[in-house]
Write a protein that holds these residues in place. Structure first.
Motif, short mmCIF file in Angstrom:
data_model
loop_
_atom_site.label_atom_id
_atom_site.label_comp_id
_atom_site.label_asym_id
_atom_site.label_seq_id
_atom_site.Cartn_x
_atom_site.Cartn_y
_atom_site.Cartn_z
N LEU A 154 36.33 -24.44 -5.50
CA LEU A 154 35.74 -25.29 -6.66
C LEU A 154 35.38 -26.29 -6.81
CD1 LEU A 154 36.44 -22.57 -9.37
CD2 LEU A 154 34.23 -22.48 -7.94
N ALA A 155 36.47 -27.38 -6.58
CA ALA A 155 36.37 -28.52 -6.52
C ALA A 155 35.61 -29.57 -5.30
CB ALA A 155 37.88 -28.86 -5.50
N HIS A 156 34.98 -28.56 -5.02
CA HIS A 156 32.83 -29.36 -4.43
C HIS A 156 31.98 -29.17 -4.96
CE1 HIS A 156 30.08 -30.65 -1.53
NE2 HIS A 156 30.89 -30.96 -0.91
N PRO A 157 31.47 -30.54 -5.28
CA PRO A 157 30.41 -30.02 -6.02
C PRO A 157 29.45 -28.86 -5.52
CG PRO A 157 30.34 -32.85 -5.76
CD PRO A 157 31.18 -31.98 -4.69
N VAL A 158 28.93 -28.86 -4.43
CA VAL A 158 27.61 -28.12 -3.98
C VAL A 158 28.17 -26.25 -4.27
CG1 VAL A 158 26.49 -27.00 -1.71
CG2 VAL A 158 27.03 -29.93 -2.39
N ARG A 159 29.93 -26.42 -4.05
CA ARG A 159 30.77 -25.08 -4.17
C ARG A 159 30.06 -24.79 -6.11
NH1 ARG A 159 33.72 -26.80 0.10
NH2 ARG A 159 35.24 -27.27 -1.57
N LEU A 160 30.80 -25.71 -6.30
CA LEU A 160 30.69 -25.66 -7.84
C LEU A 160 28.93 -25.35 -8.34
CD1 LEU A 160 32.43 -25.80 -10.50
CD2 LEU A 160 31.74 -28.54 -10.17
N CYS A 161 28.17 -25.78 -8.07
CA CYS A 161 26.66 -25.81 -7.73
C CYS A 161 26.48 -24.87 -7.71
CB CYS A 161 25.96 -27.00 -7.79
SG CYS A 161 24.40 -26.72 -8.19
N ILE A 162 26.84 -23.91 -6.63
CA ILE A 162 26.11 -22.39 -6.19
C ILE A 162 27.36 -21.17 -6.71
CG2 ILE A 162 27.12 -20.62 -4.29
CD1 ILE A 162 26.32 -23.08 -2.17
N VAL A 163 28.16 -21.58 -7.46
CA VAL A 163 29.25 -20.83 -8.20
C VAL A 163 28.06 -20.71 -9.71
CG1 VAL A 163 30.76 -19.79 -9.25
CG2 VAL A 163 31.23 -20.76 -7.39
N LYS A 164 27.88 -21.65 -10.38
CA LYS A 164 27.53 -21.89 -11.22
C LYS A 164 25.94 -21.07 -11.29
CE LYS A 164 25.78 -25.53 -14.53
NZ LYS A 164 24.59 -25.30 -15.17
N GLY A 165 25.10 -21.66 -9.97
CA GLY A 165 23.83 -20.68 -10.05
C GLY A 165 23.78 -19.40 -9.86
N LEU A 166 25.27 -19.03 -9.72
CA LEU A 166 25.54 -17.31 -9.02
C LEU A 166 25.29 -16.72 -10.59
CD1 LEU A 166 26.43 -17.26 -5.72
CD2 LEU A 166 24.89 -16.88 -6.32
N ILE A 167 26.27 -16.98 -11.59
CA ILE A 167 27.15 -16.54 -12.15
C ILE A 167 25.45 -17.17 -13.32
CG2 ILE A 167 28.07 -17.70 -14.60
CD1 ILE A 167 30.19 -18.62 -12.85
N GLU A 168 24.21 -17.48 -13.54
CA GLU A 168 23.25 -17.88 -14.29
C GLU A 168 22.16 -16.70 -13.84
OE1 GLU A 168 22.59 -22.07 -14.19
OE2 GLU A 168 23.66 -22.78 -16.20
N THR A 169 22.33 -16.54 -12.72
CA THR A 169 21.74 -15.44 -12.51
C THR A 169 21.80 -14.20 -12.27
OG1 THR A 169 21.67 -16.74 -10.09
CG2 THR A 169 19.93 -17.33 -10.97
N GLU A 170 22.83 -14.31 -11.62
CA GLU A 170 23.67 -12.74 -11.07
C GLU A 170 23.86 -12.49 -10.16
OE1 GLU A 170 25.41 -10.61 -13.26
OE2 GLU A 170 25.06 -12.44 -14.62
N PHE A 171 23.00 -12.69 -9.04
CA PHE A 171 22.79 -13.53 -7.99
C PHE A 171 21.84 -13.83 -6.70
CE2 PHE A 171 20.48 -9.27 -8.92
CZ PHE A 171 19.01 -9.58 -8.14
N CYS A 172 21.96 -14.19 -5.67
CA CYS A 172 20.57 -14.50 -4.56
C CYS A 172 21.02 -14.90 -4.02
CB CYS A 172 21.18 -16.44 -5.23
SG CYS A 172 19.99 -17.66 -4.94
N ASN A 173 20.29 -15.02 -2.98
CA ASN A 173 20.07 -15.77 -1.16
C ASN A 173 20.44 -17.31 -0.86
OD1 ASN A 173 16.99 -15.82 -0.97
ND2 ASN A 173 16.82 -13.89 -1.24
N VAL A 174 20.59 -16.70 0.14
CA VAL A 174 20.82 -18.57 0.79
C VAL A 174 19.77 -19.56 0.41
CG1 VAL A 174 21.10 -19.80 3.03
CG2 VAL A 174 22.19 -17.75 2.46
N THR A 175 18.09 -18.18 0.92
CA THR A 175 16.94 -18.89 1.26
C THR A 175 16.72 -19.50 0.00
OG1 THR A 175 16.12 -17.19 2.99
CG2 THR A 175 14.47 -18.43 1.69
N LYS A 176 16.80 -18.82 -1.58
CA LYS A 176 16.51 -19.29 -2.75
C LYS A 176 17.45 -20.20 -2.63
CE LYS A 176 14.63 -15.38 -5.28
NZ LYS A 176 15.20 -14.26 -5.69
N MET A 177 19.38 -20.53 -2.84
CA MET A 177 19.59 -21.65 -2.26
C MET A 177 18.66 -23.05 -2.17
SD MET A 177 23.43 -19.88 -2.19
CE MET A 177 24.08 -17.81 -2.63
N GLN A 178 19.23 -22.66 -1.45
CA GLN A 178 18.54 -23.55 -0.19
C GLN A 178 17.47 -24.67 -0.78
OE1 GLN A 178 16.75 -23.11 3.53
NE2 GLN A 178 16.59 -24.95 3.98
N SER A 179 16.07 -24.31 -1.09
CA SER A 179 15.59 -24.60 -1.75
C SER A 179 15.28 -25.03 -3.11
CB SER A 179 14.15 -23.32 -2.62
OG SER A 179 14.44 -22.44 -3.03
#
Length: 89
Positions: free
Chosen positions: A14-39
């Motif tokens: 979790l110590a990397h800003p991008v990974r922290l952002c990914i995990v935070k976003g996944l918790i908020e949305t419950e699930f997501c795919n790479v295409t949505k994360m990329q945009s």
């Protein structure tokens, strides 16, 4: 000592800003795919995939295939608690 090492691996992942952002976003949305994360993150798909690999290796997320896409979600309770503590208002 094993428990401490396991918790340390979660913190390292979790110590990397991008990974922290990914995990935070996944918790908020419950699930997501790479295409949505990329945009959302505006970084290359290959970079996101590298970060997802590290998060999967740490046991923080898992992916479930739905057709040609893989939806990722947070499965680690400690990671959820850490994100909640960091971003609680």
């Amino acid at each position: 000592m094993e428990i401490l090492e396991a918790k340390s691996e979660i913190l390292k992942a979790l110590a990397h800003p991008v990974r922290l952002c990914i995990v935070k976003g996944l918790i908020e949305t419950e699930f997501c795919n790479v295409t949505k994360m990329q945009s959302c993150l505006e970084i290359p798909q290959s970079t996101i995939s590298q970060h997802l690999t590290k998060l999967k290796a740490a046991g923080i997320i898992e992916g479930k295939r739905e057709g040609v896409k893989i939806n990722y979600s947070v499965v680690n309770k400690d990671a959820r608690k850490i994100i909640k503590a960091l971003f609680e208002k």
